[in-house]
Design a protein around this motif. Structure first.
Motif, mmCIF file in Angstrom:
data_model
loop_
_atom_site.group_PDB
_atom_site.id
_atom_site.type_symbol
_atom_site.label_atom_id
_atom_site.label_comp_id
_atom_site.label_asym_id
_atom_site.label_seq_id
_atom_site.Cartn_x
_atom_site.Cartn_y
_atom_site.Cartn_z
ATOM 1 N N HIS A 919 45.011 -26.551 5.443
ATOM 2 C CA HIS A 919 43.872 -25.882 4.793
ATOM 3 C C HIS A 919 42.807 -25.520 5.814
ATOM 4 C CE1 HIS A 919 44.789 -25.712 0.576
ATOM 5 N NE2 HIS A 919 45.079 -26.988 0.494
ATOM 6 N N ARG A 920 42.596 -26.382 6.783
ATOM 7 C CA ARG A 920 41.630 -26.055 7.831
ATOM 8 C C ARG A 920 42.121 -24.891 8.676
ATOM 9 N NH1 ARG A 920 40.073 -32.318 9.507
ATOM 10 N NH2 ARG A 920 38.298 -32.513 8.059
ATOM 11 N N THR A 921 43.422 -24.824 8.888
ATOM 12 C CA THR A 921 43.981 -23.733 9.679
ATOM 13 C C THR A 921 43.708 -22.391 9.026
ATOM 14 O OG1 THR A 921 45.725 -25.155 10.565
ATOM 15 C CG2 THR A 921 46.110 -22.769 10.636
ATOM 16 N N GLY A 927 40.106 -25.946 -0.687
ATOM 17 C CA GLY A 927 41.341 -26.695 -0.475
ATOM 18 C C GLY A 927 41.154 -27.839 0.504
ATOM 19 N N GLU A 928 40.339 -27.624 1.537
ATOM 20 C CA GLU A 928 40.046 -28.686 2.497
ATOM 21 C C GLU A 928 39.351 -29.856 1.806
ATOM 22 O OE1 GLU A 928 37.274 -29.354 6.491
ATOM 23 O OE2 GLU A 928 37.642 -27.321 5.719
ATOM 24 N N ALA A 955 34.570 -34.913 2.089
ATOM 25 C CA ALA A 955 34.847 -34.078 0.919
ATOM 26 C C ALA A 955 33.567 -33.805 0.142
ATOM 27 C CB ALA A 955 35.890 -34.758 0.028
ATOM 28 N N LEU A 956 32.755 -34.846 -0.047
ATOM 29 C CA LEU A 956 31.501 -34.671 -0.781
ATOM 30 C C LEU A 956 30.610 -33.661 -0.078
ATOM 31 C CD1 LEU A 956 29.591 -35.496 -3.053
ATOM 32 C CD2 LEU A 956 28.837 -37.413 -1.653
ATOM 33 N N HIS A 957 30.543 -33.740 1.232
ATOM 34 C CA HIS A 957 29.719 -32.809 1.993
ATOM 35 C C HIS A 957 30.177 -31.367 1.754
ATOM 36 C CE1 HIS A 957 27.174 -31.444 5.303
ATOM 37 N NE2 HIS A 957 28.191 -30.702 5.680
#
Length: 986
Positions: A919-921, A927-928, A955-957
């Motif tokens: 997802h980062r790619t 999605g990340e 994730a929260l960030h």
């Protein structure tokens, strides 16, 4: 095997890991009423009252007896007879699993002889008794843990026990039970929980772990705004996290709430804490914490990591300070006087600076604001309302609200659809903030009023060419009319540009230049730029040229000062080389706020190497600005003048065609890098003379879309106005993938509505069907679901009429996703299976894999996790063969979820880690965040609390950055608050 019962949330029972079906709601209420007094006799009449209250139906006792009989059978069947030896339950062994490999079958074991299970639900004289051990009921376990915690002398042990107790909570106690008895008991139990929350926060603060306590404190304070002990804990945690201003502000919030709700002042303890924070009492500092490698505090990384995760972004949107600002001392003092104090009542102070175009309103506002940054620690928002744009309507209120909310951290995906809802959200987010709003170039009062914040600590600066008397009379705005520069200030401005020696050498020429420019800063800047470009040119000659040019423009004069600017611009324009003058005219066709060199080259129909020096010539002449390297913009008066010139230019329509072609074909090439396995569709032919941008890889494509997003959306609208329906539709298609990945759903929905209208005019049913499908996708993400279903069903009808099986299958996948979002998992499975069948028949392997993954996810949601793994493995093999990175990212997430539900937490973590990487790619932020949240779940389930904390915090960030602050963020806050427990947060 022992049954366990849950009352701290929905009423449930589990036999080992298996949920027990307790029957319908009223039957569960009967069980809950008995569990509250487990091992005690409950009289029949009292049991009836607990379940029904005063609304008990006739024959309630007989109905109750029927429910109890069924419950007795359910409880007896749920727990199998006990074996007579110590054999193991093979169904609950940890499993090791390797993707794609068959699993060994367990060998048959000799079955022990069962022994009778004692009855649990007993009928006694006058009532009923539930004979279960109290430690099998989460309510009693909670009470036992909190009692032990209060007996502890060690803060660390007390915090651990309280965290474990709070980790038992899954929602509202006695969830779904609605009777006076249950409601009263629910309030009492929630009070017990609040006390445990307060005690745990106290232990965390005593341990110096204020950064860990802060997320839970923020969440708890939202539900208990009048609880003074909680307010004190939050203030102390904020102070220790170097957010003393927020701590002091929260005191005033609580003080106001207490006064309005109860008519009282805060107690002495809270007032004393406020005083000590105000004077930075060193005794409030956190105690030293031992740096143990395995301590929860050290696992968070840098101090305050958890705090940063819950902070909203601080906007710093002010334009750069004008570097040649002169004079205006009286006006600056007046701004300070008018904005230095509070507004009327509880409204923020509001100042309107009006004056003619080019008089320097924005320069004055920015210059003052830049010197006041410390007064607005929560940020500064700047918005050009385009009130007098020559070629466009003023910025619509709904879009303006979206821009402001974006600056406050609300992503497109979280924006309310209705304008009124956006107004309410803006006011809620600014209630307790110290923000500066600079609303530039407003058209009228109606455009400004919905954008005003509610917090009295905010301040609002509005600039406009008209006097916004409605703001003054109805909203307490303070007016300031800005006049032209004084003669001394005008001379000082020329000194800054040209140097004192040159200015003082020709006083008569300087006087004439100042007079011809009407002492307007914009006009003086343009003339000074010409003079700077020719350092040996006499100023008298420049004055003479300006005099001749102005005398020839009498027919254009309308008695307003902006005609003087037109004269100056005309003079400067005539001094341009012919190619630069042509480019200046054509730039008026660009609808976006700024443009890059390739877009300018396309407008000119010339190579970038030819156009670059022309752009530099325009910048030197102050007819164009370059605020960022390679990106250009201009003052709206300059755009207005260029627009007048372009109206008579016969080359303007062809230039607009080239510009739209530039954005269309550049976006098409970039989109191919984002979705190489999508259904290809060639755009209309490329006009001659267009420069197409060609990003080299996925990252470059994402960066290009990010830089050009506003321009792309503006060009969609421009193509629509120009009647270029094919171009409008294809450009919208090309930007869909990017806008979806970045969760810009409202902007995408606007573009898709425009594209749908274009497809309708073209009478192209295939294009209409795709637009309906993409609109359905947008509404699935933002709601309402009814609108999503409407567009998807319209797409389905059109695809069926066309006999387009691929279109039908793609729409079925979207219908499956919509049903999944609604929690209708069996309907989702039906749609996704239908899509899979069609894609298999068509031989579309990439989309077959996508549908396979969707089917696997549906099985996982329905509890068939082995089938979910099988489907996902098949999908993954296809996607790896095809190099479909985005598809692999989604499928790895499905695999991770299924393995986790099977208890294979290590494998689940590995899969979610791979999903996160992919997802980062591809730059898919949502999605990340999802992959990080699921990765945290896997780490938490396996007992790796530090890794779980890191993943959940990240994730929260991201969710807060995207604006998804409701369900996803609330769930993560709950997990973070309950993390340091002996058990695992659910």
């Amino acid at each position: 095997m022992t049954m366990e019962f849950s009352l701290l949330g929905p009423v449930e029972a589990h036999a080992g890991a298996r949920p027990v079906d307790l029957g319908h709601a009223r039957q569960r209420h009967v069980l809950a009423a008995l569990l509250v007094d487990a091992q005690r006799l409950v009289p029949t009449d009292e049991l009836v009252e607990r379940v029904w209250g005063e609304r008990a139906p006739r024959g309630a006792r007989g109905t109750l007896h029927s429910y109890l009989s069924r419950l007795r059978g359910i409880l007896a069947d749920a727990v199998p007879p006990r074996p007579d030896d110590s054999g193991h339950d093979h169904d609950h062994r940890p499993r090791q699993h390797t993707i794609g490999q068959p699993q060994p079958q367990p060998q048959p074991q000799p079955q022990p002889q069962p022994q009778p299970q004692p009855q649990q639900l007993l009928r006694r004289s006058g009532g009923y008794l539930l004979a279960v051990e109290r430690d099998t009921v989460d309510l009693f376990r909670f009470r036992e843990l909190t009692a032990r915690a209060r007996e502890c002398s060690l803060d660390a042990e007390r915090e651990m026990l309280l965290g474990k107790a709070l980790g038992l909570w899954r929602g509202e106690p006695f969830g779904g039970c609605d009777s006076p008895w249950f409601n009263a008991r629910r309030g009492a139990v929630e009070a017990e929980r609040l006390l445990a929350v307060l005690d745990r926060h106290g232990a965390l603060l005593a341990l110096g772990r204020h950064d860990e306590a802060l997320p839970s404190l923020l969440a708890a304070t939202a539900g208990q705004p009048l609880e003074e002990r909680l307010a004190a804990q939050l203030m102390l945690a904020l102070h220790r996290c170097e957010r003393s201003a927020d701590a002091l502000r929260h005191f005033h919030v609580v003080r106001t709430a207490l006064a309005e709700e109860l008519g009282i002042e805060p107690g002495p303890a809270l007032r004393e804490l406020y005083r000590r924070i105000l004077v930075s009492d060193p005794e409030l500092s956190a105690p030293a914490v031992p740096a143990a490698e395995d301590s929860p505090a050290s696992a968070t990384g840098a101090p305050g990591a958890a705090v940063d995760a819950v902070r909203h972004p601080t906007p710093h949107q002010l334009p750069a300070a004008p570097h040649r600002f002169v004079g205006r001392s009286a006006e600056l003092a007046r701004v300070e006087e008018l904005l230095g104090g509070p507004g009327p009542g509880t409204a923020p102070p509001l100042l309107v600076i009006d004056g003619t175009g080019g008089v320097g309103k924005t320069w004055l506002a920015v210059h003052w604001a830049r010197r006041q940054l410390d007064r607005f620690p929560d940020g500064q928002l700047h918005l050009d309302l385009r009130g007098f744009a020559p070629d466009d309507e003023p910025l619509p209120v709904q879009q303006a609200l979206a821009c402001l909310l974006d600056g406050l951290g609300v992503a497109d995906s979280a924006l309310p659809a209705a304008t009124d809802a956006r107004v309410r959200l803006l006011r809620s987010l600014t209630e307790d903030k110290r923000l500066l709003f600079l609303l530039d170039n407003a058209r009228d009062t109606d455009q400004v009023v919905p954008l005003l914040p509610s917090g009295p600590s905010c301040a609002v600066l509005v600039t406009s060419r008209t006097r916004l008397s409605g703001l003054v009379t109805a909203h307490g705005a303070r007016p300031l009319t800005l006049d032209v520069l004084t003669p001394a200030e005008a001379h000082q401005l020329l000194d800054r540009h040209l140097g004192q020696e040159r200015v003082r050498a020709e006083p008569p020429a300087v006087e004439e230049i100042v007079a011809r420019c009407a002492r307007l800063p914009l006009a003086l800047g343009v003339v000074a730029a010409r003079a700077t470009a020719h350092p040996h040119f006499p100023l008298a000659a420049l004055a003479a040229e300006l005099r001749e040019c102005q005398d020839g423009l009498d027919a254009l004069s309308d008695g307003e000062r902006h005609t003087d600017v037109r004269a100056v611009l005309s003079w400067s324009y005539r001094a341009l080389t012919a190619p630069a003058a042509r480019l200046f005219r054509l730039l008026a066709a660009h609808p976006g706020p700024h443009l890059a060199l390739p877009a300018a080259a396309s407008l000119a129909g010339a190579p970038p190497r030819t156009v670059r020096p022309l752009m530099a010539e325009l910048v030197r002449a102050h007819l164009l600005a370059e605020p960022l390297a390679g990106r250009y913009t201009s003052h709206d008066l300059l755009r207005a003048y260029a627009f007048e010139l372009a109206a008579a230019d016969p080359g303007r329509p062809a230039a607009l065609d080239r510009l739209i072609g530039h954005y269309l074909h550049s976006a098409h090439r970039a989109d191919l890098l984002l979705s190489p396995h999508g259904a290809p569709m060639e755009p209309p032919p490329l006009p001659e003379g267009v420069t197409v941008e060609r990003p080299g890889d996925h990252a470059q494509a994402m960066a290009w879309f990010g830089a050009e997003r506003e321009a792309l959306l503006a060009v969609v609208a421009a193509a629509d106005r120009a009647g270029l329906d094919e171009h409008c539709w294809h450009l919208t298609r090309a930007i869909t993938t990017y806008l979806g990945r970045r969760s810009h759903w409202s902007g995408l929905a606007r573009a898709q509505h425009t594209a749908l209208a274009a497809a309708t005019r073209l009478a192209d049913r295939a294009k209409q069907a795709e637009s309906h499908r993409e609109l359905g996708c947008s509404y699935t993400e933002t709601g309402p679901f009814e609108r999503a279903h409407l567009h998807l069903q319209l797409a389905l009808v059109l695809h069926r009429e066309l006999g387009d099986d691929a279109g039908i299958a793609r729409t079925e996948v979207m219908l499956g996703w919509t049903c999944e979002r609604e929690g209708r998992h069996r309907e989702a499975l039906h749609h996704d299976r239908r899509a899979l069948e069609l894609f298999e028949a068509l031989g579309h392997r990439a989309e077959q894999a996508r549908a396979l993954n969707a089917v696997g996810w549906d099985h996982a949601q329905l509890g068939d996790h082995r089938e979910a793994v099988a489907c996902a493995v098949r999908a993954l093999r296809l996607q790896e063969e095809l190099g479909d990175v985005r598809g692999q990212a989604n499928t790895w997430d499905t695999l991770g979820y299924a393995h986790q539900q099977l208890g294979e937490h290590g494998e689940g973590a590995r899969c979610h880690g791979r999903s996160l990487e992919l997802h980062r790619t591809v730059g898919h932020r949502y999605g990340e965040a999802e992959a990080l949240a699921h990765l945290g779940d896997a780490h938490g389930a396996s007992g790796d609390a530090p890794a779980a904390r890191r993943a959940w915090t990240q994730a929260l960030h991201i969710f807060l950055d995207l604006g998804n602050t409701d369900e996803e963020a609330a769930d993560l806050r709950t997990k973070l608050a309950a993390l340091d427990t002996l058990g695992t947060p659910s």
